[in-house]
Motif scaffolding. Structure first.
Motif, PDB file in Angstrom:
ATOM      1  N   VAL A   1       0.841  -1.201   0.000  1.00  0.00           N
ATOM      2  CA  VAL A   1       0.000   0.000   0.000  1.00  0.00           C
ATOM      3  C   VAL A   1       0.878   1.255   0.000  1.00  0.00           C
ATOM      4  CG1 VAL A   1      -1.644   1.321   1.405  1.00  0.00           C
ATOM      5  CG2 VAL A   1      -1.972  -1.132   1.082  1.00  0.00           C
ATOM      6  N   LEU A   2       1.962   1.232   0.789  1.00  0.00           N
ATOM      7  CA  LEU A   2       2.890   2.357   0.796  1.00  0.00           C
ATOM      8  C   LEU A   2       3.496   2.572  -0.591  1.00  0.00           C
ATOM      9  CD1 LEU A   2       4.490   4.501   2.401  1.00  0.00           C
ATOM     10  CD2 LEU A   2       6.195   2.721   2.817  1.00  0.00           C
ATOM     11  N   ALA A   3       3.841   1.488  -1.280  1.00  0.00           N
ATOM     12  CA  ALA A   3       4.418   1.593  -2.625  1.00  0.00           C
ATOM     13  C   ALA A   3       3.419   2.183  -3.611  1.00  0.00           C
ATOM     14  CB  ALA A   3       4.879   0.219  -3.097  1.00  0.00           C
ATOM     15  N   VAL A   4       2.162   1.769  -3.524  1.00  0.00           N
ATOM     16  CA  VAL A   4       1.142   2.305  -4.436  1.00  0.00           C
ATOM     17  C   VAL A   4       0.926   3.793  -4.176  1.00  0.00           C
ATOM     18  CG1 VAL A   4      -1.308   2.187  -5.021  1.00  0.00           C
ATOM     19  CG2 VAL A   4       0.009   0.088  -4.784  1.00  0.00           C
ATOM     20  N   ILE A   5       0.847   4.176  -2.913  1.00  0.00           N
ATOM     21  CA  ILE A   5       0.657   5.591  -2.577  1.00  0.00           C
ATOM     22  C   ILE A   5       1.859   6.416  -3.040  1.00  0.00           C
ATOM     23  CG2 ILE A   5       0.482   7.218  -0.651  1.00  0.00           C
ATOM     24  CD1 ILE A   5      -1.202   5.078   0.798  1.00  0.00           C
ATOM     25  N   ALA A   6       3.071   5.888  -2.830  1.00  0.00           N
ATOM     26  CA  ALA A   6       4.275   6.606  -3.258  1.00  0.00           C
ATOM     27  C   ALA A   6       4.332   6.718  -4.774  1.00  0.00           C
ATOM     28  CB  ALA A   6       5.519   5.904  -2.725  1.00  0.00           C
ATOM     29  N   ALA A   7       3.912   5.674  -5.478  1.00  0.00           N
ATOM     30  CA  ALA A   7       3.920   5.722  -6.950  1.00  0.00           C
ATOM     31  C   ALA A   7       2.929   6.762  -7.460  1.00  0.00           C
ATOM     32  CB  ALA A   7       3.598   4.354  -7.515  1.00  0.00           C
ATOM     33  N   VAL A   8       1.755   6.835  -6.839  1.00  0.00           N
ATOM     34  CA  VAL A   8       0.754   7.830  -7.237  1.00  0.00           C
ATOM     35  C   VAL A   8       1.276   9.241  -6.946  1.00  0.00           C
ATOM     36  CG1 VAL A   8      -1.548   8.716  -6.692  1.00  0.00           C
ATOM     37  CG2 VAL A   8      -1.209   6.272  -7.031  1.00  0.00           C
ATOM     38  N   ALA A   9       2.005   9.385  -5.841  1.00  0.00           N
ATOM     39  CA  ALA A   9       2.533  10.694  -5.470  1.00  0.00           C
ATOM     40  C   ALA A   9       3.764  11.075  -6.283  1.00  0.00           C
ATOM     41  CB  ALA A   9       2.867  10.717  -3.979  1.00  0.00           C
ATOM     42  N   GLY A  10       4.311  10.129  -7.031  1.00  0.00           N
ATOM     43  CA  GLY A  10       5.454  10.424  -7.881  1.00  0.00           C
ATOM     44  C   GLY A  10       6.808  10.152  -7.256  1.00  0.00           C
ATOM     45  N   ALA A  11       6.838   9.504  -6.119  1.00  0.00           N
ATOM     46  CA  ALA A  11       8.104   9.176  -5.453  1.00  0.00           C
ATOM     47  C   ALA A  11       8.527   7.774  -5.889  1.00  0.00           C
ATOM     48  CB  ALA A  11       7.944   9.258  -3.949  1.00  0.00           C
ATOM     49  N   SER A  12       9.153   7.682  -7.049  1.00  0.00           N
ATOM     50  CA  SER A  12       9.463   6.370  -7.619  1.00  0.00           C
ATOM     51  C   SER A  12      10.517   5.610  -6.809  1.00  0.00           C
ATOM     52  CB  SER A  12       9.923   6.518  -9.065  1.00  0.00           C
ATOM     53  OG  SER A  12      11.087   7.312  -9.123  1.00  0.00           O
ATOM     54  N   GLY A  13      11.439   6.319  -6.173  1.00  0.00           N
ATOM     55  CA  GLY A  13      12.457   5.650  -5.366  1.00  0.00           C
ATOM     56  C   GLY A  13      11.857   4.939  -4.164  1.00  0.00           C
ATOM     57  N   ILE A  14      10.983   5.639  -3.463  1.00  0.00           N
ATOM     58  CA  ILE A  14      10.323   5.045  -2.294  1.00  0.00           C
ATOM     59  C   ILE A  14       9.388   3.919  -2.732  1.00  0.00           C
ATOM     60  CG2 ILE A  14       8.709   5.503  -0.404  1.00  0.00           C
ATOM     61  CD1 ILE A  14       9.917   8.307  -0.242  1.00  0.00           C
ATOM     62  N   ALA A  15       8.711   4.106  -3.862  1.00  0.00           N
ATOM     63  CA  ALA A  15       7.805   3.076  -4.363  1.00  0.00           C
ATOM     64  C   ALA A  15       8.567   1.802  -4.717  1.00  0.00           C
ATOM     65  CB  ALA A  15       7.047   3.588  -5.580  1.00  0.00           C
ATOM     66  N   GLY A  16       9.704   1.955  -5.374  1.00  0.00           N
ATOM     67  CA  GLY A  16      10.503   0.784  -5.739  1.00  0.00           C
ATOM     68  C   GLY A  16      11.052   0.059  -4.525  1.00  0.00           C
ATOM     69  N   LEU A  17      11.543   0.814  -3.553  1.00  0.00           N
ATOM     70  CA  LEU A  17      12.067   0.214  -2.333  1.00  0.00           C
ATOM     71  C   LEU A  17      10.956  -0.500  -1.558  1.00  0.00           C
ATOM     72  CD1 LEU A  17      14.497  -0.135  -0.432  1.00  0.00           C
ATOM     73  CD2 LEU A  17      13.798   1.995   0.668  1.00  0.00           C
ATOM     74  N   SER A  18       9.787   0.109  -1.474  1.00  0.00           N
ATOM     75  CA  SER A  18       8.665  -0.507  -0.760  1.00  0.00           C
ATOM     76  C   SER A  18       8.208  -1.785  -1.452  1.00  0.00           C
ATOM     77  CB  SER A  18       7.499   0.472  -0.659  1.00  0.00           C
ATOM     78  OG  SER A  18       7.868   1.575   0.121  1.00  0.00           O
ATOM     79  N   MET A  19       8.204  -1.775  -2.786  1.00  0.00           N
ATOM     80  CA  MET A  19       7.817  -2.987  -3.515  1.00  0.00           C
ATOM     81  C   MET A  19       8.846  -4.093  -3.305  1.00  0.00           C
ATOM     82  SD  MET A  19       4.926  -2.988  -4.915  1.00  0.00           S
ATOM     83  CE  MET A  19       5.095  -4.365  -6.016  1.00  0.00           C
ATOM     84  N   SER A  20      10.105  -3.724  -3.236  1.00  0.00           N
ATOM     85  CA  SER A  20      11.162  -4.704  -2.987  1.00  0.00           C
ATOM     86  C   SER A  20      10.993  -5.346  -1.609  1.00  0.00           C
ATOM     87  CB  SER A  20      12.509  -4.004  -3.034  1.00  0.00           C
ATOM     88  OG  SER A  20      13.350  -4.534  -3.948  1.00  0.00           O
ATOM     89  N   ILE A  21      10.757  -4.525  -0.622  1.00  0.00           N
ATOM     90  CA  ILE A  21      10.563  -5.039   0.731  1.00  0.00           C
ATOM     91  C   ILE A  21       9.330  -5.924   0.786  1.00  0.00           C
ATOM     92  CG2 ILE A  21      10.030  -4.373   3.114  1.00  0.00           C
ATOM     93  CD1 ILE A  21      11.762  -1.867   2.645  1.00  0.00           C
ATOM     94  N   ALA A  22       8.232  -5.494   0.168  1.00  0.00           N
ATOM     95  CA  ALA A  22       7.004  -6.298   0.157  1.00  0.00           C
ATOM     96  C   ALA A  22       7.235  -7.632  -0.533  1.00  0.00           C
ATOM     97  CB  ALA A  22       5.882  -5.530  -0.532  1.00  0.00           C
ATOM     98  N   LYS A  23       7.973  -7.618  -1.638  1.00  0.00           N
ATOM     99  CA  LYS A  23       8.253  -8.860  -2.369  1.00  0.00           C
ATOM    100  C   LYS A  23       9.023  -9.841  -1.495  1.00  0.00           C
ATOM    101  CE  LYS A  23      11.661  -9.077  -5.156  1.00  0.00           C
ATOM    102  NZ  LYS A  23      12.621  -8.904  -6.230  1.00  0.00           N
ATOM    103  N   TRP A  24      10.065  -9.361  -0.808  1.00  0.00           N
ATOM    104  CA  TRP A  24      10.865 -10.239   0.028  1.00  0.00           C
ATOM    105  C   TRP A  24      10.087 -10.742   1.240  1.00  0.00           C
ATOM    106  CZ3 TRP A  24      14.669 -12.947  -1.476  1.00  0.00           C
ATOM    107  CH2 TRP A  24      15.468 -12.519  -2.522  1.00  0.00           C
ATOM    108  N   LEU A  25       9.223  -9.917   1.797  1.00  0.00           N
ATOM    109  CA  LEU A  25       8.402 -10.372   2.923  1.00  0.00           C
ATOM    110  C   LEU A  25       7.446 -11.479   2.496  1.00  0.00           C
ATOM    111  CD1 LEU A  25       7.617  -7.024   4.762  1.00  0.00           C
ATOM    112  CD2 LEU A  25       9.035  -8.896   5.580  1.00  0.00           C
ATOM    113  N   VAL A  26       6.872 -11.361   1.287  1.00  0.00           N
ATOM    114  CA  VAL A  26       5.983 -12.409   0.787  1.00  0.00           C
ATOM    115  C   VAL A  26       6.770 -13.692   0.526  1.00  0.00           C
ATOM    116  CG1 VAL A  26       4.540 -13.093  -1.165  1.00  0.00           C
ATOM    117  CG2 VAL A  26       4.237 -10.858  -0.129  1.00  0.00           C
TER     118      VAL A  26
END
Length: 69
Positions: free
Chosen positions: A31-56
């Motif tokens: 959810v943090l990655a989606v919100i960051a992507a919508v807000a235009g913060a691609s660095g935070i979105a990519g990092l959040s997606m990476s963390i989410a992927k590894w947690l899954v």
């Protein structure tokens, strides 16, 4: 007093337990990655997606190990 608690020498002790909230954290980071992507913060979105992927991945691996053993 619950089943998982014991009294030793007059002190109530609770055993250490792993919370197992990996899936909840993964959803939070997704959810943090989606919100960051919508807000235009691609660095935070990519990092959040990476963390989410590894947690899954960790959640799935631990689930498989739990069912096998």
């Amino acid at each position: 007093m619950s089943i998982t608690q014991a009294i030793h020498g007059g002190v109530m002790a609770t055993p250490l337990q792993f919370g197992g909230d990996l899936l909840g954290l993964a959803i939070l980071f997704l959810v943090l990655a989606v919100i960051a992507a919508v807000a235009g913060a691609s660095g935070i979105a990519g990092l959040s997606m990476s963390i989410a992927k590894w947690l899954v991945i960790i959640f799935v691996v631990l689930g498989i190990v739990t069912f096998v053993l």
